[in-house]
Scaffold this active site. Structure first.
Site, PDB file in Angstrom:
ATOM      1  N   ASP A 134      -3.219 -30.732 -26.655  1.00  0.00           N
ATOM      2  CA  ASP A 134      -1.896 -31.194 -27.024  1.00  0.00           C
ATOM      3  C   ASP A 134      -1.729 -32.607 -26.441  1.00  0.00           C
ATOM      4  O   ASP A 134      -2.464 -32.982 -25.514  1.00  0.00           O
ATOM      5  CB  ASP A 134      -0.874 -30.211 -26.425  1.00  0.00           C
ATOM      6  N   ASP A 136       1.791 -34.608 -25.971  1.00  0.00           N
ATOM      7  CA  ASP A 136       2.982 -34.831 -25.144  1.00  0.00           C
ATOM      8  C   ASP A 136       3.035 -33.857 -23.970  1.00  0.00           C
ATOM      9  O   ASP A 136       2.936 -32.638 -24.155  1.00  0.00           O
ATOM     10  CB  ASP A 136       4.248 -34.659 -25.990  1.00  0.00           C
ATOM     11  N   ARG A 182      15.038 -34.806 -36.491  1.00  0.00           N
ATOM     12  CA  ARG A 182      14.913 -35.781 -35.401  1.00  0.00           C
ATOM     13  C   ARG A 182      14.334 -37.101 -35.912  1.00  0.00           C
ATOM     14  O   ARG A 182      14.764 -38.184 -35.503  1.00  0.00           O
ATOM     15  CB  ARG A 182      14.047 -35.207 -34.275  1.00  0.00           C
ATOM     16  N   ASN A 301       4.543 -24.612 -29.283  1.00  0.00           N
ATOM     17  CA  ASN A 301       3.740 -24.824 -30.493  1.00  0.00           C
ATOM     18  C   ASN A 301       2.237 -24.949 -30.187  1.00  0.00           C
ATOM     19  O   ASN A 301       1.436 -25.197 -31.069  1.00  0.00           O
ATOM     20  CB  ASN A 301       4.251 -26.014 -31.335  1.00  0.00           C
TER      21      ASN A 301
HETATM   22 MG   LIG Z   1       3.329 -30.779 -25.196  1.00  0.00          MG
END
Ligand SMILES: [Mg+2]
Length: 355
Positions: A134, A136, A182, A301
């Site tokens: 991932d 972020d 967003r 996620n």
């Molecule tokens: Mg993340």
């Protein structure tokens, strides 16, 4: 492991063949330490894993990350031979069932503990695989969409949608709906923002560069699978030397050089299912069996890919994710993941000294 807590030289070269049954526990100590701790932990693990029939004539074996000077080791492995191999889920369930005793042990000794089947550990140690990450709050320390919103003074609006999505409120009941909402708020943001973010905002998680270097030196394929955006995911991949980058595509208006607030039509949205699909796709393209993959992430996620990879590590993850993942690791450096695929400190130093 000897009774006095010291390692014998022979035990420093721990090699067990990949067919061996059992478990391996990786211990991350707060500071280099003598291994008096370990005797107590072995007793505890023996108790926890007794349903897997320890091989009585084979004692658990321990080896440190700094061969030759165990007192300087921060990380060590303890392998406990059993008559049959537990699965990763077995390891997780047994540790959960003994959660209180383990939590007490962990806080008393200030250590992190990861337990996995010995065969999985040996598989990752002995043959290169695929590692997916991932972006972020995993490879980088920020949440990019929050930083974009902050830069244009719309942080509160974006955060409100994120929170509504987390509460499962309509119309943000799925990742795509909340992402589109967003992204719409980003209309008019100058595309020069990406350069500003790279220069002043984005910081790599400690150990991220080194972990990727170690993986590459060992022949692993590497990828970032991000629910963020391609300008940054591609840059992160270039900076770290990752083989692949997947993220969401934002539409840019070439005239005004601003974001239009839309996602590029026809490009797939990178949500939980897409991350899972990409894990399988990249493994397939590289002829890597799924067992020889690892996934690292912190968000909900990421859970599907964490669950499907050979070893899925929830790294400094959100509490909900730590609870749901089979393997969790909390710590300051992403490089700690390297120990879970059988690296010793010597392996890591050699990889980092290379080109
Ligand atoms: Mg993340």
């Amino acid at each position: 492991m000897m009774g006095n807590g010291k390692m014998t030289p022979a035990e420093n070269d721990f090699t067990v063949n990949a067919d061996a049954h059992g478990i391996v526990a990786t211990l991350y100590l707060d500071e280099p330490h003598t291994f008096l701790h370990v005797a107590a932990l072995i007793t505890l693990l023996d108790d926890i894993f007794s349903s897997f029939k320890p091989i009585r004539y084979q004692r658990p074996r321990a080896w440190p990350d700094s061969p030759g000077n165990s007192n300087l080791s921060r990380v060590m492995h303890v392998a406990r031979p059993c008559e049959r191999s537990p699965t990763l889920a077995d390891c997780h369930d047994l540790l959960e069932a003994h959660g209180d005793a383990l939590s007490e042990f962990q806080s008393e000794h200030e250590l992190e503990l990861v337990v996995q089947p010995y065969r999985l550990f040996a598989t990752h140690r002995d043959a290169p695989g695929l590692a997916v990450f991932d972006m972020d709050s995993t490879l980088i320390q920020q949440e990019v969409i929050d930083e974009l919103a902050r830069a244009i003074g719309r942080y509160d609006e974006v955060a409100a949608i994120t929170e509504a999505a987390m509460r499962g409120e309509a119309p943000y009941t799925d990742f795509e709906a909340s992402l589109r909402a967003r992204v719409a708020l980003l209309k008019g943001v100058p595309i020069s923002i990406w350069e500003d973010m790279k220069g002043d905002v984005i910081t790599f998680t400690p150990g991220a560069r080194d972990l990727v270097k170690v993986l590459r030196a060992r022949g692993w394929k590497t990828a970032v699978l991000s629910g963020g955006f391609t300008p940054l995911a591609n840059w992160v991949a270039r900076e770290l030397g990752l083989d692949y980058a997947f993220a969401n595509h934002l539409v840019e208006d070439p005239e005004s050089k601003t974001l239009t607030g839309e996602l590029v039509a026809g490009k797939p949205i990178v949500h939980a299912q897409k991350k899972l699909d990409l894990l399988h796709q990249l493994a397939g393209e590289n002829d890597i069996p799924i067992e020889r993959t690892i996934a690292v992430g912190d968000g909900s996620n990421d859970l599907l890919m964490l669950g499907a990879a050979g070893l899925g590590v929830a790294f400094n993850a959100k509490p909900k994710v730590q609870k749901a993942a089979l393997t969790r690791l909390n710590g300051e450096s992403l490089l700690d993941v390297a120990y879970l695929i059988g690296c010793t400190r010597r392996d890591i130093d050699a990889a980092l000294a290379g080109p």
